[in-house]
Design an enzyme around this catalytic site. Structure first.
Site, PDB file in Angstrom:
ATOM      1  N   LYS A   2       0.844  -1.205   0.000  1.00  0.00           N
ATOM      2  CA  LYS A   2       0.000   0.000   0.000  1.00  0.00           C
ATOM      3  C   LYS A   2       0.875   1.249   0.000  1.00  0.00           C
ATOM      4  CE  LYS A   2      -0.361  -0.272   5.024  1.00  0.00           C
ATOM      5  NZ  LYS A   2      -1.220  -0.696   6.145  1.00  0.00           N
TER       6      LYS A   2
ATOM      7  N   ARG B 272     -10.244  -0.010  15.548  1.00  0.00           N
ATOM      8  CA  ARG B 272     -10.285   0.838  14.363  1.00  0.00           C
ATOM      9  C   ARG B 272     -11.314   0.163  13.449  1.00  0.00           C
ATOM     10  NH1 ARG B 272      -4.505   1.646  11.529  1.00  0.00           N
ATOM     11  NH2 ARG B 272      -5.125  -0.421  10.864  1.00  0.00           N
TER      12      ARG B 272
ATOM     13  N   MET C  56      13.551  23.991   2.564  1.00  0.00           N
ATOM     14  CA  MET C  56      12.701  23.257   1.618  1.00  0.00           C
ATOM     15  C   MET C  56      13.529  22.388   0.668  1.00  0.00           C
ATOM     16  SD  MET C  56       9.838  24.649  -1.075  1.00  0.00           S
ATOM     17  CE  MET C  56       8.698  25.305   0.117  1.00  0.00           C
TER      18      MET C  56
ATOM     19  N   TYR D 296      17.694  29.386   8.178  1.00  0.00           N
ATOM     20  CA  TYR D 296      16.504  30.075   8.699  1.00  0.00           C
ATOM     21  C   TYR D 296      16.479  30.045  10.221  1.00  0.00           C
ATOM     22  CZ  TYR D 296      14.524  29.966   3.997  1.00  0.00           C
ATOM     23  OH  TYR D 296      14.300  30.140   2.663  1.00  0.00           O
TER      24      TYR D 296
HETATM   25  C1  PLP Z   1      -0.414  -1.772   6.777  1.00  0.00           C
HETATM   26  C2  PLP Z   1      -0.952  -3.043   7.274  1.00  0.00           C
HETATM   27  C3  PLP Z   1      -0.092  -4.116   7.530  1.00  0.00           C
HETATM   28  C4  PLP Z   1       1.422  -4.001   7.473  1.00  0.00           C
HETATM   29  O1  PLP Z   1       1.874  -3.441   8.667  1.00  0.00           O
HETATM   30  P1  PLP Z   1       3.449  -3.260   8.977  1.00  0.00           P
HETATM   31  O2  PLP Z   1       3.494  -2.742  10.364  1.00  0.00           O
HETATM   32  O3  PLP Z   1       3.939  -2.263   7.980  1.00  0.00           O
HETATM   33  O4  PLP Z   1       4.065  -4.579   8.795  1.00  0.00           O
HETATM   34  C5  PLP Z   1      -0.651  -5.329   7.899  1.00  0.00           C
HETATM   35  N1  PLP Z   1      -1.997  -5.460   8.020  1.00  0.00           N
HETATM   36  C6  PLP Z   1      -2.856  -4.432   7.810  1.00  0.00           C
HETATM   37  C7  PLP Z   1      -4.313  -4.649   7.994  1.00  0.00           C
HETATM   38  C8  PLP Z   1      -2.354  -3.194   7.441  1.00  0.00           C
HETATM   39  O5  PLP Z   1      -3.204  -2.180   7.240  1.00  0.00           O
END
Ligand code: PLP
EC number: 5.1.1.1
Length: 356
Positions: A34, A130, A301, A252
Site C-alpha cells: 500500500k 479501528r 525546503m 533560517y
Molecule cells: C499496513 C498493514 C499491515 C502491514 O503493517 P506493517 O506494520 O507495515 O508490517 C498489515 N496489516 C494491515 C491490515 C495493514 O493495514
C-alpha cells in the site's frame, strides 16, 4: 546537471526481507505494498517479488487495479475492504480479495450479484478498535456470509495495535480474543504485521502480512538477530562548500551559530520538500563519503547544511547519504519524533532508481 537527489531501491534486499518474513512466520505471506509500497514504488516492488510472493496487500482499489494493469496476477487483498458498494463490481471484475469489517457490508454483499465467488478476509476487532467486527458477532457474520451463496472462501484476520512493543501484554490479549472469536470454525487465519512476524511467535497464522519489514524499517522497539536489510538509500551530493568565521548563524531562524575560528560547512541538495523531516535538530546524523557527520541549523525546503569539520577531502560533488545502509531511516525518524514508515511514504521529488 540534474538535481542529484536519488532514492535507490535495492530489490534484492526487498526479496531477502520478504523471504525472511516467510521463514520466520511460516505459511504464506501477503507482501504489503500500500501507499506506493511505502514510497518504494508499488509496481516495481510487486514485479520484483512476482515469482516469490503469495500475494499482495493494498489499502485501496485504485492501488489494486494499478497492479493488475501492470500484469500482477497473484492474489491482491484490499486491507480496508471497499469504501462504496459500487466497488464490488470492480472487486469481481479484477479478481480481488477483500477485507470485510462491518455487518452493514454483509448487507451489501447479500444485495449484490457476482460472476465469481468472493474471497473475504473477515476482520475481527481484537482490541485495535479501528476496523473490525466485534468478537461476539464473528460467528454470526461468518454464517451469514456462507449462507449468502456468494462467498467462496473466508479467512479470519485481525490487526495488532502494539506488536512493536515487545514488553507489552496487549498483543497476547489480542491473540486470545481473536482465537476465542473464531473457536470451532475451521478457518485460515492472519494475525501478524511485521511486528508480529518478528517478535511474536504466538501470533502465527496461515498468512502473514509484512509491510515495513520488507522495506527494512524497524518493526520492533528492540533489534533481534534476524533483522531486515535497508532497501532505500536516499542519496544526494554537496552542491556548495563554505568556510565561515566564528559567530556566524546558519540557515533560517539562526538556529546554529559557529563557535570555532573557522567552520567548514557543506550544502546538500535535499530538503523537506523531498520528504526529509524539517523538525530534526542540529546534530542529526548524515553520511558524507560514507562517514558520519551532522546537520547544522534548520532543514530548508530544498537544502540542508552539514558540518565538514574533519572532512578535508569533501568538496562540491561529494556523496551524501540521508538514510540507507550505514544510517537507518529509523535513526532519522527518531530524531524527528516519528517512524520510518512516515519518512518512506513522504519521499518525493527524488529520482527513483532500482538495482537488483
Ligand atoms: C499496513 C498493514 C499491515 C502491514 O503493517 P506493517 O506494520 O507495515 O508490517 C498489515 N496489516 C494491515 C491490515 C495493514 O493495514
Amino acid at each position: 546537471m540534474s538535481r542529484p537527489l536519488t532514492a535507490t531501491i535495492d530489490l534484492s534486499a526487498l526479496r531477502h526481507n520478504y523471504q525472511l518474513a516467510k521463514r520466520l512466520h511460516g505459511g504464506r505471506a501477503l507482501a504489503i505494498v500500500k501507499a506506493n509500497a511505502y514510497g518504494h514504488g508499488a509496481v516495481r516492488c510487486a514485479q520484483a517479488l512476482g515469482d516469490i510472493a503469495d500475494g499482495f496487500g493494498v489499502a485501496a482499489i485504485e492501488e489494486a487495479i494499478q497492479l493488475r494493469e501492470a500484469g500482477i496476477r497473484q492474489p491482491i487483498l484490499l486491507l480496508e475492504g471497499w469504501f462504496e458498494s459500487s466497488e464490488l463490481a470492480l472487486i469481481d471484475q479484477h479478481d480481488l480479495w477483500t477485507a470485510l469489517h462491518s455487518l452493514e457490508q454483509i448487507d451489501a454483499i447479500e444485495a449484490a450479484s457476482f460472476d465469481k465467488p468472493l474471497h473475504i478476509w473477515l476482520k475481527v476487532d481484537s482490541g485495535m478498535h479501528r476496523l473490525g467486527i466485534h468478537p461476539d458477532d464473528f460467528e454470526t457474520a461468518y454464517r451469514r456470509l456462507m449462507a449468502s451463496g456468494k462467498v467462496g472462501k473466508i479467512v479470519a484476520m485481525t490487526h495488532f495495535s502494539r506488536a512493536d512493543e515487545l514488553g507489552c501484554d496487549t498483543t497476547a490479549e489480542q491473540i486470545a480474543r481473536f482465537q476465542a472469536a473464531i473457536a470451532g470454525l475451521a478457518l485460515e487465519t492472519s494475525l501478524s504485521n511485521s511486528g508480529g512476524v518478528l517478535g511474536w511467535p504466538g501470533a502465527r497464522g496461515d498468512w502473514a502480512r509484512p509491510g515495513i519489514m520488507l522495506y527494512g524499517g524497524a518493526a520492533l522497539d528492540r533489534q533481534l538477530p534476524d533483522w531486515p536489510k535497508p532497501v532505500m538509500q536516499l542519496d544526494s551530493r554537496l552542491i556548495a562548500v563554505r568556510e565561515l568565521p566564528c559567530g556566524e548563524a546558519i540557515g533560517y531562524g539562526a538556529h546554529f551559530v559557529t563557535s570555532a575560528p573557522v567552520t567548514r560547512v557543506g550544502v546538500v541538495a535535499c530538503g523537506y520538500a523531498d520528504g526529509y523531516p524539517r523538525v530534526v535538530p542540529t546534530g542529526t546524523p548524515v553520511l558524507i563519503d560514507g562517514r558520519r557527520s551532522r546537520i547544522l541549523g534548520r532543514v530548508s525546503m530544498d537544502m540542508i547544511v552539514v558540518d565538514l569539520s574533519g572532512f578535508d577531502d569533501a568538496g562540491v560533488g561529494s556523496a551524501v547519504r540521508l538514510w540507507g545502509e550505514g544510517l537507518t531511516a529509523d535513526e532519522i525518524a527518531s530524531a524527528a519524533g516519528t517512524i520510518a514508515y512516515e519518512l518512506f511514504c513522504n519521499v518525493k521529488r527524488a529520482r527513483l532508481v532500482y538495482t537488483d
